[in-house]
Design an enzyme around this catalytic site. Structure first.
Site, mmCIF file in Angstrom:
data_model
loop_
_atom_site.group_PDB
_atom_site.id
_atom_site.type_symbol
_atom_site.label_atom_id
_atom_site.label_comp_id
_atom_site.label_asym_id
_atom_site.label_seq_id
_atom_site.Cartn_x
_atom_site.Cartn_y
_atom_site.Cartn_z
ATOM 1 N N CYS A 349 14.263 -55.333 59.828
ATOM 2 C CA CYS A 349 14.418 -56.121 58.597
ATOM 3 C C CYS A 349 14.781 -57.590 58.832
ATOM 4 C CB CYS A 349 15.501 -55.526 57.708
ATOM 5 S SG CYS A 349 15.810 -53.795 57.915
ATOM 6 N N ARG A 378 17.635 -46.607 68.781
ATOM 7 C CA ARG A 378 18.768 -46.031 68.056
ATOM 8 C C ARG A 378 19.471 -45.022 68.939
ATOM 9 N NH1 ARG A 378 16.110 -45.039 62.053
ATOM 10 N NH2 ARG A 378 15.466 -47.207 61.763
ATOM 11 N N GLN A 396 8.073 -48.185 64.837
ATOM 12 C CA GLN A 396 7.892 -47.886 63.416
ATOM 13 C C GLN A 396 6.738 -48.711 62.862
ATOM 14 O OE1 GLN A 396 11.835 -49.110 62.011
ATOM 15 N NE2 GLN A 396 11.991 -47.079 61.106
ATOM 16 N N ASP A 398 6.511 -50.533 60.247
ATOM 17 C CA ASP A 398 7.527 -50.989 59.303
ATOM 18 C C ASP A 398 7.032 -52.195 58.497
ATOM 19 O OD1 ASP A 398 9.944 -51.045 58.073
ATOM 20 O OD2 ASP A 398 11.067 -51.826 59.779
ATOM 21 N N HIS A 400 8.267 -54.922 55.114
ATOM 22 C CA HIS A 400 9.225 -55.348 54.095
ATOM 23 C C HIS A 400 8.464 -56.125 53.040
ATOM 24 C CE1 HIS A 400 11.761 -54.377 57.541
ATOM 25 N NE2 HIS A 400 12.604 -53.962 56.612
ATOM 26 N N LYS A 479 16.493 -44.327 48.615
ATOM 27 C CA LYS A 479 15.177 -44.232 49.234
ATOM 28 C C LYS A 479 14.409 -43.013 48.757
ATOM 29 C CE LYS A 479 16.984 -41.739 53.198
ATOM 30 N NZ LYS A 479 16.836 -41.372 54.577
ATOM 31 N N HIS A 525 11.956 -51.814 51.794
ATOM 32 C CA HIS A 525 11.736 -51.451 53.198
ATOM 33 C C HIS A 525 10.868 -50.196 53.144
ATOM 34 C CE1 HIS A 525 15.796 -53.321 54.415
ATOM 35 N NE2 HIS A 525 15.915 -53.166 53.121
#
Ligand SMILES: [Zn+2]
Ligand SMILES: [Zn+2]
Length: 653
Positions: A349, A378, A396, A398, A400, A479, A525
């Site tokens: 992010c 992680r 990911q 990913d 935004h 989410k 996200h």
């Protein structure tokens, strides 16, 4: 006077009780106190032989429960979720009785129901072994046949302490001491009495289908400083057919195990020397990743996303500002450069927000959709790491999305459509769950409410049903989780969509609105496939390794029959490579049977066997991985066939 007399008196005094079937006011009884079973019988409830327990004013009770007060009752059928739980837990008592009979001196602890079955933890002079299971199963069979009732008795805490103390059941004594109650309930079947709240099935013969599945070690109360116990797992179902189906699925799942298949197919490996939860991708696995990444980039560009890329490590100060340091630190890795602390990114992010903030934004530019195939790290506990499904480093897909509050609903709907399109391509069914504010979180109540409502609105407007998952949201926002259902009906968490008002605030993101005022954008996200590692693991199990042609790292294997055919084999190989196919040649001086078997084990969709006949004309006879042959065709026709499959993202068997 005897107890029985008092009992009799009591019933007489409360002579008239009213018992009513839940939801059916017309179905009721008036009269003397009676057992739950008797009440259901008199109320003429259907399928009494399939009822294992009863709900009395919403509370689960044994069928023998005495209804001596006005109550609303409801049957619990064996095949219902609650019925199965009671059946499974009761089967754990039967197992404990069998183990007590077979292994004198064994101490019992607890035996809860779990998904599909149950377990019981024992303390014995040696750990139980798989070889012990058939004998225990046999004894359980005899106990079931004996049709022993589950008898309930309430005693004082002191009586229970004395009873289990005398029996040397230290674990039960410890449990009772910790209980905050004056009375406890005991259940007996034959010689075995266990401390339990219940309810249970009425008698042991209700168990029709069970199987003991495995043994494992488990610490008492999950505490590694306490005794190591021996756990026996079992499964139980309402009938033999369901048990058979379950065991079949278990067998199938074993065959599809992505760790085993992943190694066999040459996709990936893990190494103690490198570290737990880190994946090494071999040529075919790396190719599969590339295919997925390429697919993702195209799908995102089509939907108005822009590609971005941020660094792997960012200053710890920035993680403090975002709230990750306070709320997510345990899952992060930190390092130091020139005396300055840095955090390795667990999420993508922050860079995306800095990209947004790098110039003045107008409402006309919004929404901004930044997409990154972002590598994140992680810290997962070593005990939960598993193949590709739980890893410490992953990529990911990913993105935004920064938009105006007005655009929020449409953007979430857009993501839901994106998820639907992609899951259709991979032939996955899926379910949606919405997760709300967790204990550890940032942001105002009002923002959480707005964000949660936006997610719900988008799902409802799209006509999608969903489950509620209280308190399981991300620390910065609620989410939607998308749970895939694979070919064996197992669910996997992959896509998520999170709605966030807080990080734009913390990073002072703004845009100039129509009226010239500065406004705050909202941030979504979202990931579609989620972690590529995990998604590939799920794909391998879903397709049992036989990926459709468009995903197969090798689409065609060219196999020569003898060395004479090598020049023709090489010509075919080159033609297919020129046509953009992923091809492998096997020109070794080996028996054809062996080459075919290897290509089949590699789950290569097509084999082209080049013998003298094929060499003469340059035609090919494609062979499918399931062993079937297609008719002789020209190379052009074969290329056309594969191209069609790739375009339609399907595959012949
Ligand atoms: Zn019990
Ligand atoms: Zn994010």
């Amino acid at each position: 006077m005897s107890d029985a007399f008092f009992f009799f008196l009591e019933v007489r005094i409360m002579a008239s009780v009213s018992v009513q079937l839940a939801g059916k006011p017309s179905e009721s009884l008036q009269g003397e106190a009676l057992s739950g079973f008797e009440a259901l019988n008199r109320l003429k409830v259907k399928g009494v032989d399939r009822i294992v327990a009863i709900k009395v004013n919403g509370e689960k009770k044994d069928l023998s429960f005495l209804l001596d007060f006005d109550a609303e009752v409801e049957p619990i059928y064996i095949q219902s979720e609650e019925g199965l739980e009671i059946l499974r837990h009761s089967t754990s008592h039967i197992m404990a009785l069998a183990v007590k009979e077979l292994f004198p001196g064994v101490k019992v602890t607890i035996g809860p129901a779990i998904e599909n079955g149950f377990y019981y933890d024992f303390d014995y002079e040696r750990p139980f072994r798989e070889e012990d299971l058939p004998m225990i199963e046999e004894r359980m069979g005899a106990i079931i046949e004996a049709d022993l009732p589950f008898l309930r008795k309430e005693v004082s805490k002191d009586e229970a302490l004395a009873f289990f103390g005398e029996g040397g059941e230290d674990y039960k004594v410890e449990i009772i001491k910790d209980l905050d109650a004056d009375k406890v309930s005991l259940y007996s079947q034959g010689e075995f009495t266990d401390l339990c709240r219940g309810p249970h099935i009425p008698t042991t013969s209700v168990v029709k289908a069970f199987r003991l599945t495995k043994v494992a070690g488990a610490y008492w109360r999950g505490d590694e400083n306490r005794a190591m116990l021996s756990r026996i797992y079992g499964v139980a179902f309402a009938d033999r057919k369901s048990l058979k189906q379950y065991l079949h699925k278990l067998e199938e799942a074993k065959k599809r195990d992505h760790v085993k298949l992943g190694h066999q197919l040459g996709f990936f490996s893990t190494h103690e020397e490198i570290g737990a939860g880190m994946i090494v991708w071999h040529p075919k696995g790396a190719m599969l990743r590339h295919i997925l990444e390429d697919f993702e980039i195209k799908e995102h560009l089509k939907r108005g996303y822009e590609l971005v890329k941020g660094p792997e490590i960012l200053k710890t100060d920035l993680w403090m500002r975002s709230g990750h340091f306070d709320n997510y630190r345990e899952n992060m890795y930190f390092t130091e450069i020139d005396g300055q602390s840095y955090g390795i990114k667990p999420m993508n992010c922050l860079s995306h927000m800095l990209i947004y903030r790098s110039s003045l934004r107008s409402y006309r530019e919004l929404p901004k959709r930044y997409f990154e195939l972002g590598v994140v790290h992680r810290h997962e506990r070593s005990g939960v790491l598993h193949g590709l499904l739980r890893v410490r480093e992953f990529t990911q897909d990913d993105a935004h999305i920064l938009c105006t509050p007005d655009q929020l609903d449409e953007e979430i709907k857009g993501v839901l459509t994106f998820v639907r399109d992609v899951m259709t391509i991979f032939q996955f069914e899926y379910e949606l769950e919405i997760s709300t504010r967790p204990e550890k979180s940032i942001g105002s109540d009002e923002d959480w409410e707005r964000a949660t409502q936006a997610l719900i609105n988008a799902m409802e407007d799209s006509g999608l049903s969903y489950k509620l998952n209280e308190g399981d949201g991300a620390f910065y926002g609620p989410k939607i989780d998308v749970k895939l259902k694979d070919a064996l009906d197992r669910t996997w968490q992959c896509a998520t969509i999170q709605c966030d008002f807080t990080l734009p605030e913390r990073f002072d993101l703004t845009y100039i609105d129509r009226d010239g005022t500065k406004q705050r954008p909202v941030m979504i996200h979202r990931v579609i496939l989620g972690a590529l590692e995990r998604f590939i693991g799920v794909l391998i199990e879903h397709y049992a390794g036989a990926l459709p042609t468009w995903l197969s790292p090798v689409q065609v294997a060219v196999l020569t029959v003898t060395d004479r055919n090598i020049p023709s084999g090489q010509r075919v190989l080159k033609n297919l490579l020129d046509a953009g196919m992923r091809v492998e040649g096997d020109f070794r001086n080996e028996k054809l049977g062996l080459k075919v078997r290897e290509a089949q084990l590699n789950k290569t969709p097509y084999m082209l066997i080049i013998g003298d006949k094929e060499s003469e004309k340059g035609d090919v006879t494609p062979r499918l991985r399931n062993g079937k042959n297609l008719p002789l065709m020209s190379q052009e026709a074969f290329i056309e066939l594969i191209n069609q499959e790739i375009q339609q993202r399907r595959s012949l068997p």
